[in-house]
Design a protein around this motif. Structure first.
Motif, PDB file in Angstrom:
ATOM      1  N   MET A 188       0.833  -1.202   0.000  1.00  0.00           N
ATOM      2  CA  MET A 188       0.000   0.000   0.000  1.00  0.00           C
ATOM      3  C   MET A 188       0.872   1.258   0.000  1.00  0.00           C
ATOM      4  SD  MET A 188      -3.191   0.662   0.044  1.00  0.00           S
ATOM      5  CE  MET A 188      -4.152   2.118   0.140  1.00  0.00           C
ATOM      6  N   ILE A 189       1.926   1.230   0.801  1.00  0.00           N
ATOM      7  CA  ILE A 189       2.796   2.402   0.916  1.00  0.00           C
ATOM      8  C   ILE A 189       3.432   2.746  -0.420  1.00  0.00           C
ATOM      9  CG2 ILE A 189       4.471   0.864   1.974  1.00  0.00           C
ATOM     10  CD1 ILE A 189       6.337   2.893   1.880  1.00  0.00           C
ATOM     11  N   HIS A 190       3.871   1.720  -1.168  1.00  0.00           N
ATOM     12  CA  HIS A 190       4.526   1.970  -2.444  1.00  0.00           C
ATOM     13  C   HIS A 190       3.530   2.515  -3.458  1.00  0.00           C
ATOM     14  CE1 HIS A 190       8.181   0.320  -0.919  1.00  0.00           C
ATOM     15  NE2 HIS A 190       7.561  -0.801  -0.560  1.00  0.00           N
TER      16      HIS A 190
ATOM     17  N   GLN B 219       1.664   7.146  -6.555  1.00  0.00           N
ATOM     18  CA  GLN B 219       0.607   8.094  -6.903  1.00  0.00           C
ATOM     19  C   GLN B 219       1.004   9.531  -6.572  1.00  0.00           C
ATOM     20  OE1 GLN B 219      -2.846   6.661  -4.819  1.00  0.00           O
ATOM     21  NE2 GLN B 219      -3.326   5.141  -6.384  1.00  0.00           N
ATOM     22  N   GLY B 220       2.188   9.693  -5.975  1.00  0.00           N
ATOM     23  CA  GLY B 220       2.692  11.038  -5.677  1.00  0.00           C
ATOM     24  C   GLY B 220       2.053  11.653  -4.452  1.00  0.00           C
ATOM     25  N   LYS B 221       1.545  10.821  -3.544  1.00  0.00           N
ATOM     26  CA  LYS B 221       0.923  11.354  -2.325  1.00  0.00           C
ATOM     27  C   LYS B 221       2.008  11.850  -1.385  1.00  0.00           C
ATOM     28  CE  LYS B 221      -3.369   8.882  -2.605  1.00  0.00           C
ATOM     29  NZ  LYS B 221      -4.171   7.768  -2.159  1.00  0.00           N
ATOM     30  N   ALA B 222       1.658  12.827  -0.580  1.00  0.00           N
ATOM     31  CA  ALA B 222       2.606  13.444   0.346  1.00  0.00           C
ATOM     32  C   ALA B 222       3.067  12.419   1.384  1.00  0.00           C
ATOM     33  CB  ALA B 222       1.952  14.624   1.055  1.00  0.00           C
ATOM     34  N   PRO B 223       4.311  12.557   1.874  1.00  0.00           N
ATOM     35  CA  PRO B 223       4.812  11.625   2.892  1.00  0.00           C
ATOM     36  C   PRO B 223       3.891  11.530   4.112  1.00  0.00           C
ATOM     37  CG  PRO B 223       6.603  12.957   2.072  1.00  0.00           C
ATOM     38  CD  PRO B 223       5.351  13.492   1.453  1.00  0.00           C
ATOM     39  N   SER B 224       3.302  12.658   4.512  1.00  0.00           N
ATOM     40  CA  SER B 224       2.432  12.634   5.689  1.00  0.00           C
ATOM     41  C   SER B 224       1.181  11.792   5.425  1.00  0.00           C
ATOM     42  CB  SER B 224       2.036  14.053   6.100  1.00  0.00           C
ATOM     43  OG  SER B 224       1.380  14.702   5.028  1.00  0.00           O
ATOM     44  N   THR B 225       0.706  11.807   4.172  1.00  0.00           N
ATOM     45  CA  THR B 225      -0.463  10.998   3.808  1.00  0.00           C
ATOM     46  C   THR B 225      -0.087   9.521   3.842  1.00  0.00           C
ATOM     47  OG1 THR B 225      -1.167  12.774   2.341  1.00  0.00           O
ATOM     48  CG2 THR B 225      -2.255  10.648   2.050  1.00  0.00           C
ATOM     49  N   GLN B 226       1.115   9.204   3.310  1.00  0.00           N
ATOM     50  CA  GLN B 226       1.592   7.825   3.316  1.00  0.00           C
ATOM     51  C   GLN B 226       1.746   7.332   4.760  1.00  0.00           C
ATOM     52  OE1 GLN B 226       5.119   7.227   0.811  1.00  0.00           O
ATOM     53  NE2 GLN B 226       4.542   9.065  -0.298  1.00  0.00           N
ATOM     54  N   ALA B 227       2.297   8.198   5.616  1.00  0.00           N
ATOM     55  CA  ALA B 227       2.522   7.833   7.016  1.00  0.00           C
ATOM     56  C   ALA B 227       1.198   7.658   7.762  1.00  0.00           C
ATOM     57  CB  ALA B 227       3.361   8.893   7.702  1.00  0.00           C
TER      58      ALA B 227
ATOM     59  N   GLY C  15       3.380   4.442  14.944  1.00  0.00           N
ATOM     60  CA  GLY C  15       2.988   4.416  13.526  1.00  0.00           C
ATOM     61  C   GLY C  15       3.949   5.203  12.655  1.00  0.00           C
ATOM     62  N   LEU C  16       4.348   6.390  13.118  1.00  0.00           N
ATOM     63  CA  LEU C  16       5.274   7.231  12.356  1.00  0.00           C
ATOM     64  C   LEU C  16       6.640   6.559  12.226  1.00  0.00           C
ATOM     65  CD1 LEU C  16       4.507  10.822  13.697  1.00  0.00           C
ATOM     66  CD2 LEU C  16       3.861   9.857  11.504  1.00  0.00           C
ATOM     67  N   SER C  17       7.083   5.926  13.316  1.00  0.00           N
ATOM     68  CA  SER C  17       8.370   5.240  13.302  1.00  0.00           C
ATOM     69  C   SER C  17       8.349   4.083  12.301  1.00  0.00           C
ATOM     70  CB  SER C  17       8.691   4.718  14.702  1.00  0.00           C
ATOM     71  OG  SER C  17       9.926   4.050  14.696  1.00  0.00           O
ATOM     72  N   LYS C  18       7.243   3.331  12.281  1.00  0.00           N
ATOM     73  CA  LYS C  18       7.109   2.216  11.337  1.00  0.00           C
ATOM     74  C   LYS C  18       7.122   2.740   9.894  1.00  0.00           C
ATOM     75  CE  LYS C  18       4.858  -1.375  14.036  1.00  0.00           C
ATOM     76  NZ  LYS C  18       3.639  -2.150  14.275  1.00  0.00           N
TER      77      LYS C  18
ATOM     78  N   VAL D 271       9.164   5.583   4.042  1.00  0.00           N
ATOM     79  CA  VAL D 271       8.424   6.813   3.745  1.00  0.00           C
ATOM     80  C   VAL D 271       9.363   7.989   4.010  1.00  0.00           C
ATOM     81  CG1 VAL D 271       6.485   8.283   4.451  1.00  0.00           C
ATOM     82  CG2 VAL D 271       6.177   5.830   4.306  1.00  0.00           C
ATOM     83  N   LYS D 272       9.442   8.913   3.082  1.00  0.00           N
ATOM     84  CA  LYS D 272      10.385  10.035   3.211  1.00  0.00           C
ATOM     85  C   LYS D 272       9.826  11.111   4.145  1.00  0.00           C
ATOM     86  CE  LYS D 272      13.013   9.494  -1.022  1.00  0.00           C
ATOM     87  NZ  LYS D 272      12.469   8.230  -1.537  1.00  0.00           N
ATOM     88  N   LEU D 273       9.578  10.704   5.379  1.00  0.00           N
ATOM     89  CA  LEU D 273       9.029  11.596   6.387  1.00  0.00           C
ATOM     90  C   LEU D 273      10.185  12.069   7.257  1.00  0.00           C
ATOM     91  CD1 LEU D 273       6.199  12.556   7.433  1.00  0.00           C
ATOM     92  CD2 LEU D 273       6.404  10.754   9.121  1.00  0.00           C
ATOM     93  N   ARG D 274      10.588  13.308   7.061  1.00  0.00           N
ATOM     94  CA  ARG D 274      11.772  13.828   7.738  1.00  0.00           C
ATOM     95  C   ARG D 274      11.556  13.935   9.252  1.00  0.00           C
ATOM     96  NH1 ARG D 274      15.635  15.309   4.041  1.00  0.00           N
ATOM     97  NH2 ARG D 274      16.884  15.764   5.871  1.00  0.00           N
ATOM     98  N   PRO D 275      12.637  13.753  10.033  1.00  0.00           N
ATOM     99  CA  PRO D 275      12.523  13.919  11.490  1.00  0.00           C
ATOM    100  C   PRO D 275      12.157  15.368  11.816  1.00  0.00           C
ATOM    101  CG  PRO D 275      14.622  12.913  10.880  1.00  0.00           C
ATOM    102  CD  PRO D 275      13.974  13.348   9.625  1.00  0.00           C
ATOM    103  N   PRO D 276      11.514  15.624  12.961  1.00  0.00           N
ATOM    104  CA  PRO D 276      11.121  16.997  13.302  1.00  0.00           C
ATOM    105  C   PRO D 276      12.338  17.913  13.468  1.00  0.00           C
ATOM    106  CG  PRO D 276      10.675  15.492  15.125  1.00  0.00           C
ATOM    107  CD  PRO D 276      11.104  14.658  13.976  1.00  0.00           C
ATOM    108  N   LYS D 277      12.125  19.206  13.180  1.00  0.00           N
ATOM    109  CA  LYS D 277      13.202  20.186  13.291  1.00  0.00           C
ATOM    110  C   LYS D 277      13.472  20.519  14.753  1.00  0.00           C
ATOM    111  CE  LYS D 277      12.886  22.500   8.847  1.00  0.00           C
ATOM    112  NZ  LYS D 277      11.726  21.952   8.172  1.00  0.00           N
ATOM    113  N   LYS D 278      14.614  21.144  14.986  1.00  0.00           N
ATOM    114  CA  LYS D 278      15.006  21.522  16.343  1.00  0.00           C
ATOM    115  C   LYS D 278      13.965  22.475  16.926  1.00  0.00           C
ATOM    116  CE  LYS D 278      19.165  22.722  18.870  1.00  0.00           C
ATOM    117  NZ  LYS D 278      20.554  23.161  18.802  1.00  0.00           N
ATOM    118  N   GLY D 279      13.527  22.183  18.124  1.00  0.00           N
ATOM    119  CA  GLY D 279      12.522  23.033  18.771  1.00  0.00           C
ATOM    120  C   GLY D 279      11.111  22.503  18.595  1.00  0.00           C
ATOM    121  N   ALA D 280      10.900  21.679  17.555  1.00  0.00           N
ATOM    122  CA  ALA D 280       9.559  21.140  17.305  1.00  0.00           C
ATOM    123  C   ALA D 280       9.284  19.943  18.201  1.00  0.00           C
ATOM    124  CB  ALA D 280       9.418  20.746  15.844  1.00  0.00           C
ATOM    125  N   ALA D 281      10.347  19.240  18.594  1.00  0.00           N
ATOM    126  CA  ALA D 281      10.202  18.065  19.462  1.00  0.00           C
ATOM    127  C   ALA D 281      11.439  17.952  20.341  1.00  0.00           C
ATOM    128  CB  ALA D 281      10.030  16.815  18.609  1.00  0.00           C
TER     129      ALA D 281
END
Length: 142
Positions: A1-3, A8-16, A44-47, A53-63
């Motif tokens: 499903m993820i692939h 389909q060009g869906k955003a990483p956040s949608t895939q996650a 779920g995000l870690s998996k 999934v090209k979901l970048r780690p949060p930026k400094k200060g965000a987490a």
């Protein structure tokens, strides 16, 4: 499903989102529990990151630094080709710890309050822009 989503060009956040939904489902069906809704979402995000999934780690200060470190590790694990599994001992320990947690984290009430508190952290302009985009990209059923 993820692939398929990626193709389909869906955003990483949608895939996650699909992984997060699956994790909530696992908690609901009693596969394991979670200490909080936030923890279930984090699993779920870690998996998703580990699955590539090209979901970048949060930026400094965000987490917190710990969260960012953990997310970076999962992200890099997903980007490198040979998938490395955790040791059997660690895997068993994680499963055991999660099994002892309650199932309330995936209740409608818990998810609702999590969504509300997450929305409250966003600015009115950001929420409004998201709503406008959702309305514009919503699929119309005939």
């Amino acid at each position: 499903m993820i692939h398929k989503d990626a193709r389909q060009g869906k955003a990483p956040s949608t895939q996650a989102g699909e992984f997060v939904r699956e994790e909530i489902h696992h908690v609901r069906e009693g596969k394991h529990g979670a200490r909080s809704t936030k923890q279930a979402i984090a699993i779920g995000l870690s998996k998703a990151r580990r699955a590539g999934v090209k979901l970048r780690p949060p930026k400094k200060g965000a987490a917190s630094a710990k969260t960012r470190r953990s997310a970076k590790r999962a992200y890099l694990a997903g980007q490198s080709s040979p998938r490395k599994k955790p040791s059997a001992k660690r895997s068993r320990a994680i499963k055991g710890a999660l099994k002892r947690e309650s199932r309330g984290a995936a209740s409608r009430r818990a998810l609702s309050s999590q969504a509300r508190s997450a929305a409250r952290r966003r600015t009115a302009a950001s929420r409004s822009a998201a709503a406008r985009k959702a309305a514009k990209t919503r699929s119309r059923r005939r």
